[in-house]
Design a protein around this motif. Structure first.
Motif, PDB file in Angstrom:
ATOM      1  N   MET A 105      49.696  35.282  52.071  1.00  0.00           N
ATOM      2  CA  MET A 105      48.991  36.362  51.373  1.00  0.00           C
ATOM      3  C   MET A 105      47.818  36.690  52.167  1.00  0.00           C
ATOM      4  O   MET A 105      46.991  37.520  51.753  1.00  0.00           O
ATOM      5  CB  MET A 105      48.360  35.210  50.222  1.00  0.00           C
ATOM      6  CG  MET A 105      49.401  35.011  49.115  1.00  0.00           C
ATOM      7  SD  MET A 105      49.935  36.694  48.586  1.00  0.00           S
ATOM      8  CE  MET A 105      48.620  37.217  47.694  1.00  0.00           C
ATOM      9  N   SER A 106      47.453  36.008  53.481  1.00  0.00           N
ATOM     10  CA  SER A 106      46.348  36.507  54.299  1.00  0.00           C
ATOM     11  C   SER A 106      46.849  38.330  54.579  1.00  0.00           C
ATOM     12  O   SER A 106      46.103  39.163  54.558  1.00  0.00           O
ATOM     13  CB  SER A 106      46.286  36.026  55.594  1.00  0.00           C
ATOM     14  OG  SER A 106      47.591  35.952  56.487  1.00  0.00           O
ATOM     15  N   ILE A 109      46.453  40.355  51.257  1.00  0.00           N
ATOM     16  CA  ILE A 109      44.929  40.442  50.994  1.00  0.00           C
ATOM     17  C   ILE A 109      44.298  41.621  51.823  1.00  0.00           C
ATOM     18  O   ILE A 109      43.451  42.464  51.529  1.00  0.00           O
ATOM     19  CB  ILE A 109      44.203  39.253  51.212  1.00  0.00           C
ATOM     20  CG1 ILE A 109      44.531  38.297  50.124  1.00  0.00           C
ATOM     21  CG2 ILE A 109      42.599  39.294  50.772  1.00  0.00           C
ATOM     22  CD1 ILE A 109      44.771  38.841  48.562  1.00  0.00           C
ATOM     23  N   PHE A 112      45.554  44.730  50.815  1.00  0.00           N
ATOM     24  CA  PHE A 112      44.600  44.998  49.623  1.00  0.00           C
ATOM     25  C   PHE A 112      43.269  45.887  49.770  1.00  0.00           C
ATOM     26  O   PHE A 112      42.879  46.521  49.033  1.00  0.00           O
ATOM     27  CB  PHE A 112      44.658  43.906  48.634  1.00  0.00           C
ATOM     28  CG  PHE A 112      43.934  43.871  47.342  1.00  0.00           C
ATOM     29  CD1 PHE A 112      44.418  44.683  46.561  1.00  0.00           C
ATOM     30  CD2 PHE A 112      42.722  43.170  47.240  1.00  0.00           C
ATOM     31  CE1 PHE A 112      43.464  44.636  45.237  1.00  0.00           C
ATOM     32  CE2 PHE A 112      41.942  43.245  45.977  1.00  0.00           C
ATOM     33  CZ  PHE A 112      42.243  44.182  45.072  1.00  0.00           C
ATOM     34  N   LEU A 113      42.718  44.794  50.378  1.00  0.00           N
ATOM     35  CA  LEU A 113      41.342  45.350  50.958  1.00  0.00           C
ATOM     36  C   LEU A 113      41.261  46.585  51.655  1.00  0.00           C
ATOM     37  O   LEU A 113      40.260  47.460  51.081  1.00  0.00           O
ATOM     38  CB  LEU A 113      40.618  44.402  51.780  1.00  0.00           C
ATOM     39  CG  LEU A 113      39.173  44.665  52.196  1.00  0.00           C
ATOM     40  CD1 LEU A 113      38.246  44.762  51.214  1.00  0.00           C
ATOM     41  CD2 LEU A 113      38.611  43.623  53.406  1.00  0.00           C
ATOM     42  N   ASN A 141      42.782  48.302  40.699  1.00  0.00           N
ATOM     43  CA  ASN A 141      43.034  47.083  41.654  1.00  0.00           C
ATOM     44  C   ASN A 141      44.086  46.190  41.466  1.00  0.00           C
ATOM     45  O   ASN A 141      44.952  45.695  42.516  1.00  0.00           O
ATOM     46  CB  ASN A 141      41.489  46.279  41.890  1.00  0.00           C
ATOM     47  CG  ASN A 141      40.670  47.338  42.381  1.00  0.00           C
ATOM     48  OD1 ASN A 141      40.903  48.539  43.181  1.00  0.00           O
ATOM     49  ND2 ASN A 141      39.352  47.069  42.283  1.00  0.00           N
ATOM     50  N   LEU A 145      47.399  45.346  43.798  1.00  0.00           N
ATOM     51  CA  LEU A 145      47.825  44.196  44.513  1.00  0.00           C
ATOM     52  C   LEU A 145      49.157  43.640  43.941  1.00  0.00           C
ATOM     53  O   LEU A 145      49.832  43.059  44.756  1.00  0.00           O
ATOM     54  CB  LEU A 145      46.773  42.932  43.647  1.00  0.00           C
ATOM     55  CG  LEU A 145      46.965  41.502  44.062  1.00  0.00           C
ATOM     56  CD1 LEU A 145      46.867  41.457  45.684  1.00  0.00           C
ATOM     57  CD2 LEU A 145      45.859  40.542  43.433  1.00  0.00           C
ATOM     58  N   MET A 188      46.286  32.231  50.086  1.00  0.00           N
ATOM     59  CA  MET A 188      45.326  33.358  49.233  1.00  0.00           C
ATOM     60  C   MET A 188      43.923  32.930  49.331  1.00  0.00           C
ATOM     61  O   MET A 188      43.159  33.623  49.460  1.00  0.00           O
ATOM     62  CB  MET A 188      46.155  33.335  47.992  1.00  0.00           C
ATOM     63  CG  MET A 188      45.399  34.316  47.105  1.00  0.00           C
ATOM     64  SD  MET A 188      46.155  34.724  45.490  1.00  0.00           S
ATOM     65  CE  MET A 188      45.772  33.214  44.466  1.00  0.00           C
ATOM     66  N   ALA A 191      42.225  33.239  52.565  1.00  0.00           N
ATOM     67  CA  ALA A 191      42.079  34.611  52.958  1.00  0.00           C
ATOM     68  C   ALA A 191      41.019  35.247  52.123  1.00  0.00           C
ATOM     69  O   ALA A 191      40.220  35.988  52.825  1.00  0.00           O
ATOM     70  CB  ALA A 191      43.307  35.372  52.380  1.00  0.00           C
ATOM     71  N   PHE A 192      40.721  35.131  50.999  1.00  0.00           N
ATOM     72  CA  PHE A 192      39.640  35.588  50.246  1.00  0.00           C
ATOM     73  C   PHE A 192      38.162  35.005  50.635  1.00  0.00           C
ATOM     74  O   PHE A 192      37.432  35.741  50.739  1.00  0.00           O
ATOM     75  CB  PHE A 192      39.696  35.186  48.792  1.00  0.00           C
ATOM     76  CG  PHE A 192      40.563  36.173  47.924  1.00  0.00           C
ATOM     77  CD1 PHE A 192      40.103  37.471  47.689  1.00  0.00           C
ATOM     78  CD2 PHE A 192      41.758  36.037  47.191  1.00  0.00           C
ATOM     79  CE1 PHE A 192      41.011  38.599  47.226  1.00  0.00           C
ATOM     80  CE2 PHE A 192      42.326  36.911  46.595  1.00  0.00           C
ATOM     81  CZ  PHE A 192      41.880  38.258  46.359  1.00  0.00           C
ATOM     82  N   LEU A 195      37.347  36.738  53.789  1.00  0.00           N
ATOM     83  CA  LEU A 195      37.087  37.944  53.535  1.00  0.00           C
ATOM     84  C   LEU A 195      35.472  37.865  53.007  1.00  0.00           C
ATOM     85  O   LEU A 195      34.530  38.729  53.547  1.00  0.00           O
ATOM     86  CB  LEU A 195      37.580  38.740  52.594  1.00  0.00           C
ATOM     87  CG  LEU A 195      39.005  39.110  52.910  1.00  0.00           C
ATOM     88  CD1 LEU A 195      39.659  39.974  51.677  1.00  0.00           C
ATOM     89  CD2 LEU A 195      38.904  40.321  54.133  1.00  0.00           C
TER      90      LEU A 195
END
Length: 204
Positions: A105-106, A109, A112-113, A141, A145, A188, A191-192, A195
Motif C-alpha cells: 500500500m505504500s 498511497i 494516490f497522493l 479521491n 484510490l 497502509m 504509509a499515511f 505522508l
C-alpha cells in the motif's frame, strides 16, 4: 461381587467419557488462524469479535457501500502463514508469529497522493463557479484510490509480526495491535503516517 465391580467400572467409564466430551479451550494458534481467516473471508462480524474495535478499518465496514468495496480490495491479495506459536498458561499470555502478505500500500498511497495533487492543481485554475464541491472532491479521491487498488499485477509486501493474546475467562483473546493491522493491510497505516510526517507544517 461381580455386579459391584462392573458397576464401579461402568461409573468410571461414564465419568471419563463426560470429561473427554467437556469443552476444550481453543489454542492461541487456532484463535489467531480463525481471526485471520475472518478478515480474509470478509466476515466482519467474526473479525470484530476476534480483533475488537481497535481498528477503524474493521469497524462499521458494513455501514456503507464504499467501505465494503475498499475492504474487498484491501483483502484481495491478503495471505498469511503462521510460523510459530507459544503459550504461557501460568503467565496468561501467548504469542503467535505470522508472515502476512498483501498489496504494497505504500506504492498505492504514493500514486494516490500524486493523482490528488495533480487534480488539485488542475482545479485551482478553474473559475469559481466550476470548482468541485467538497463532496465531489471526496468522491473523486475515492474513485482514484479504488482504481489504483483494483489494478492488476500489483506489487506485494510481506511483513513478519507477532499476534499477542491474553488468557481471559479461560479463553485466548487477541490484544489489538496497530503493527499487526498495518502488516495485515500492506503497510497502509504507516504509509499515511509517513505522508503526514513529511507534510510541511502550516505557516503561522
Amino acid at each position: 461381587m461381580i455386579k459391584r465391580v462392573f458397576s464401579v467400572f461402568l461409573t468410571a467409564v461414564m465419568v471419563l467419557s463426560f470429561s473427554a466430551c467437556g469443552p476444550k479451550r481453543e489454542s492461541a494458534q487456532s484463535v489467531a488462524e480463525h481471526a485471520l481467516a475472518a478478515v480474509k473471508d470478509l466476515d466482519m462480524q467474526a473479525a470484530q469479535q476476534y480483533w475488537g474495535d481497535g481498528s477503524t478499518i474493521l469497524s462499521d465496514t458494513e455501514s456503507s457501500e464504499p467501505s465494503v468495496e475498499i475492504m474487498e480490495l484491501l483483502t484481495q491479495n491478503f495471505s498469511y502463514s503462521i510460523t510459530g506459536s507459544q503459550e504461557d498458561e501460568d503467565a496468561g499470555t501467548a504469542i503467535v508469529s505470522v508472515d502476512m502478505t498483501n498489496t504494497d500500500m505504500s506504492l498505492i498511497i504514493a500514486d494516490f497522493l500524486a493523482a490528488v495533487l495533480s487534480d488539485a492543481l488542475a482545479n485551482a485554475f478553474l473559475p469559481a463557479d466550476q470548482q468541485p464541491s467538497d463532496e465531489e472532491l471526496a468522491q473523486a479521491n475515492l474513485d482514484t484510490l479504488t482504481e489504483l487498488m483494483a489494478g492488476e499485477d500489483l506489487d506485494t509486501v510481506t511483513n513478519s509480526v507477532d499476534i499477542h493474546l491474553t488468557l481471559t475467562d479461560d479463553e485466548w483473546k487477541i490484544v489489538p495491535s496497530e503493527e499487526v493491522f498495518d502488516a495485515m493491510f500492506g503497510g497502509m497505516m504507516s504509509a499515511f503516517t509517513s505522508l503526514g510526517e513529511q507534510s510541511p507544517a502550516p505557516a503561522e
